[in-house]
Design an enzyme around this catalytic site. Structure first.
Site, PDB file in Angstrom:
ATOM      1  N   LYS A   1      43.215  31.700  36.369  1.00  7.74           N
ATOM      2  CA  LYS A   1      43.690  31.100  35.128  1.00  7.74           C
ATOM      3  C   LYS A   1      45.028  30.386  35.284  1.00  7.74           C
ATOM      4  CE  LYS A   1      40.066  32.413  32.909  1.00  7.74           C
ATOM      5  NZ  LYS A   1      40.081  33.413  31.855  1.00  7.74           N
TER       6      LYS A   1
ATOM      7  N   SER B   1      35.918  41.557  37.152  1.00 10.88           N
ATOM      8  CA  SER B   1      35.144  40.321  37.153  1.00 10.88           C
ATOM      9  C   SER B   1      34.821  39.879  38.575  1.00 10.88           C
ATOM     10  CB  SER B   1      35.884  39.218  36.401  1.00 10.88           C
ATOM     11  OG  SER B   1      37.180  39.024  36.928  1.00 10.88           O
TER      12      SER B   1
END
Length: 317
Positions: free
Chosen positions: A42, A264
């Site tokens: 991110k 994840s």
């Protein structure tokens, strides 16, 4: 290498070979996005959105930035805003890990927790209302075209460069905002039309598979809506994974490959393993690893891991 600011260190993350967990006859690799400065993929998204907003004149000097986030985007935006001189306010569902809250605050951000019952869509609505009320710039990671665009210009070309003159059959990734899947997928499909792409999602919240959303433990994956930037035509296969399989695979990557990733990442690699087991010998699979395991110390990922002395082990020696 000398950089003008911390933001110059975003991107160019390494790809490493999997040596012990790959099925016999299959070559597997992982792109480790936790080598970004704030330890997640991110960082790319946050830098992209802020630079794009500056260039378009949508973000003024000293203006407040607001975003709804499960954590990694918030941490990344806190870093970028600190480096560029913007106050940042994150809206985050109260169930997400305390590590994320503290990291954002350590970077100078303010964090407003939203009720778990309102889900991801609730925090998005609250962030939008707050931004409008206070004249802030709303990052809109789930619908901002600067998100996948940055992956088209950085992450995808990095992979193509690293696999130049090398075989690559499958690319496997999860989705949170949809930016990585869309941006990387579009670039790689254009350059290598025969490449197959698998997307993975929580088994209990398999929205792409047509199921209803249910709470799950893979933070950063699958809010209770499908992001607007996600290209639903870019993937060839959907591979749902369970919370437990994601956790156990993340632990296996740590203990058998030395790759310390979050839930994840474990889920993505679990899906990559499932794909790999179906392939012909000689096939090559690349999995995206979005973030570090250090962001999950207080979560399900570390459940049952001892904090004290391993006395039973020592006594057995």
């Amino acid at each position: 290498m000398i950089h003008d600011s911390i933001l110059g260190t975003v991107g160019d993350t390494p790809i490493v070979r999997i040596n012990r967990l790959a099925p016999a006859g299959i070559t597997m690799y992982a792109k480790l996005e936790y080598f970004n400065p704030m330890s997640s993929v991110k960082d790319r998204l946050a830098l992209a959105i802020i630079l794009d907003a500056e260039q378009r004149g949508e973000l003024k000097p000293g203006q407040m930035v607001v975003e709804a986030t499960s954590g990694n985007t918030g941490v990344a935006l806190a870093m970028v805003c600190a480096a560029r001189g913007y106050p940042f306010v994150a809206f985050m569902t109260e169930t997400f890990s305390v590590e994320r809250r503290k990291l954002m605050r350590a970077l100078g951000a303010k964090v407003i927790l939203t009720p778990a019952a309102e889900r991801g869509s609730g925090m998005v609505k609250r962030a939008a209302a707050f931004a409008e009320k206070h004249g802030a710039f709303l990052a809109r990671q789930f619908e901002n075209p600067a998100n996948p665009a940055y992956h088209r210009s950085t992450t995808g070309p990095e992979i193509l460069r690293d696999f130049a003159a090398r075989r690559l059959d499958w690319f496997v990734t999860g989705y949170g905002t949809g930016g990585t899947l869309t941006g990387v997928g579009e670039v790689m499909k254009a350059a290598r039309p025969d490449l197959k792409i698998a997307v993975t999602e929580p088994d209990g919240a398999a929205l792409l598979s047509g199921k209803d959303w249910q709470p799950h433990k893979i933070q950063g994956w699958t809010p209770d809506f499908i992001p607007a930037v996600l290209n639903r035509d870019i993937f060839d296969l959907i591979v749902p994974v369970t919370d437990v399989l994601a956790r156990d695979t993340a632990r296996a990557l740590a203990t058998q490959e030395g790759i310390f990733c979050g839930l994840s990442g474990g889920g993505t690699f679990a899906a990559a393993l499932e794909v790999a087991r179906t392939l012909d010998p000689g096939s090559v699979v690349l999995a995206m690893i979005p973030d570090t395991g250090e962001r999950y110390l207080s979560t399900f990922l570390f459940e049952g891991i001892n904090e004290g002395t391993d006395e039973d082990w020592a006594a057995a020696l």
